[in-house]
Design an enzyme around this catalytic site. Structure first.
Site, PDB file in Angstrom:
ATOM      1  CD  GLU A  37      30.969 -41.430   5.823  1.00  0.00           C
ATOM      2  OE1 GLU A  37      32.066 -42.463   5.877  1.00  0.00           O
ATOM      3  OE2 GLU A  37      30.893 -40.890   4.824  1.00  0.00           O
ATOM      4  CG  HIS A  56      25.486 -41.037  -0.565  1.00  0.00           C
ATOM      5  ND1 HIS A  56      25.308 -40.089  -0.776  1.00  0.00           N
ATOM      6  CD2 HIS A  56      26.660 -41.281   0.643  1.00  0.00           C
ATOM      7  CE1 HIS A  56      26.259 -39.052   0.171  1.00  0.00           C
ATOM      8  NE2 HIS A  56      27.207 -40.015   0.866  1.00  0.00           N
TER       9      HIS A  56
END
Length: 335
Positions: A211, A108
C-alpha cells in the site's frame, strides 16, 4: 529517511533486465492497456459502490467470441472456457513483442486499521491516529485482519470454488503484498481450494505490491523473519530486506509516485513471468494505481473484493545507452 525510499526503489529497479547490444545497453520499455468488453467492471455504467463481484461470478460477460468455432461443442457451453480459449488465441496470434494476460486483483479483507479509520473519521485518522501503532484497545501497525476481514476472504474463496465448477482458468502464479492483511487474505482465499498439482498455491511476496508508503503505521511491514515464520510456504522475492526500508514516518507517498512504483512492479513481473493468468492480492491504493497504469476505468474495491482485468502488454526498446558517450557529454559539460 526519504532517501531510504529512493534507495530501496532504485535497488529494486535494477533487478529489471537489460538487453545487451555490443557495448551498449537496450532498456526494455513495457506499455500496458486494458482490453475492455470482457468483464462487467469494464462498463462505465456499472457502479463500483453497488457491484457484487461474488454474485456476478467475478463479472465475466457471457458472450460469443470469434474463436468459439474452434472449441468442442461441450466446451462452448462454458463461458469461462470460451473466454480462456479466446485469451490463449490472442496470445497465439500476437506479434512477438505483444502478449495478453488476465490479472485477478484482490483487495485484502477488512483490517483493524479500516475499523479505526471508520471509528475516528478520515480526518482524525490521517492527522493523528494513523501515525500511532494503536489506541490501547486495538493495534493497527501492519494491520491484521478482523474477523469480518477473514469472512470476506472466505467469500472470495467460496466464489473461486463456485467458479471452479464452471471451469474458471485458475491462476498459474500468485503474488501478494508483504503486509500481513494481504498475506492472510491470500491464505484464507486460496489455501483450502482443491487446486490441481500443476497449479499449487505458492504465492510470491512482492515488496512493491504494498500500500501507499509512509506515515501510516498500518502500511509499515513486519520483518522478513516474521513473514517467513508466519507464512512458511510462501516464497519471498530475491533482495527482500529483513527490515522495512521503504516506509518513512515523515513522508507519505504521492499518488503519482505510487503509480510509478506499481508500474515498476508490473514491469518486473512481466519481464520474468510468462504466465497468462495471475492472482495479485493487494490494497485499495495499490490496485487503484494498477488500474491507472493499465488504462482501466477507475473502479474502487470494497475490502475483500476482486476485479479481473484482461490486459495487453507490449515490449519495445529505447535507443541504446552508451556509457562512454554519456561520460563524454558529462565531461564536455564541465568545460
Amino acid at each position: 529517511m526519504a532517501g531510504r525510499i529512493l534507495l530501496g526503489l532504485t535497488l529494486l529497479a535494477t533487478s529489471l533486465p537489460l538487453l545487451a547490444m555490443g557495448d551498449a545497453a537496450v532498456v526494455p520499455c513495457i506499455s500496458y492497456s486494458t482490453v475492455p468488453g470482457y468483464f462487467l467492471q469494464d462498463d462505465p455504467a456499472v457502479d463500483p459502490k453497488t457491484f457484487d463481484y461474488a454474485k456476478e461470478g467475478f463479472g465475466l460477460i457471457d458472450q460469443a467470441y470469434d474463436t468459439d468455432e474452434t472449441l468442442d461443442a461441450e466446451l462452448k457451453k462454458l463461458p469461462w472456457r470460451r473466454f480462456e480459449h479466446k485469451v490463449r488465441s490472442l496470445n497465439k496470434h500476437a506479434a512477438s513483442n505483444v502478449r495478453f494476460a488476465v490479472l485477478f486483483l484482490g483487495r485484502h479483507g477488512q483490517g483493524f486499521h479500516n475499523v479505526a479509520e471508520a471509528y475516528y473519521g478520515t480526518k482524525a485518522w490521517d492527522d493523528y491516529w494513523s501515525k500511532l501503532d494503536g489506541d490501547g484497545t486495538i493495534t493497527w501497525s501492519d494491520a491484521h485482519l478482523t474477523e469480518e476481514g477473514i469472512s470476506q476472504a472466505k467469500v472470495a474463496r467460496d466464489t473461486w470454488a463456485g467458479q471452479m465448477k464452471n471451469s474458471i482458468p485458475l491462476p498459474e502464479v500468485y503474488y501478494t503484498s508483504p503486509l500481513d492483511r494481504c498475506l492472510a487474505t491470500a491464505k484464507f482465499t486460496f489455501s483450502k481450494l482443491e487446486l490441481p498439482p500443476s497449479k499449487p498455491f505458492i504465492p510470491t511476496v512482492k515488496e512493491l505490491l504494498r500500500e501507499t508508503l509512509g506515515v501510516h503505521t498500518c502500511d509499515r511491514r513486519s520483518s522478513r523473519n516474521y513473514i517467513e515464520s508466519t507464512y512458511p510456504t510462501y516464497k519471498i522475492e530475491p533482495g527482500f530486506t529483513q527490515k522495512d526500508m521503504l516506509w518513512d514516518p515523515e513522508v507519505r507517498e504521492s499518488d503519482s509516485d505510487r503509480d510509478a512504483r506499481l508500474k515498476k512492479l508490473l514491469d518486473d513481473i512481466f519481464s520474468h513471468d510468462k504466465s497468462t493468468f495471475m492472482s495479485l492480492t493487494a490494497h485499495g491504493g495499490a490496485i487503484r494505481s494498477i488500474l491507472n497504469v493499465i488504462g482501466h476505468r477507475e473502479f474502487g474495491l470494497q475490502t475483500g473484493a476482486v476485479i479481473p482485468v484482461l490486459i495487453r502488454i507490449e515490449t519495445s526498446t529505447d535507443a541504446p545507452e552508451d556509457p562512454e558517450e554519456d561520460l563524454t557529454i558529462k565531461i564536455q559539460g564541465l568545460n
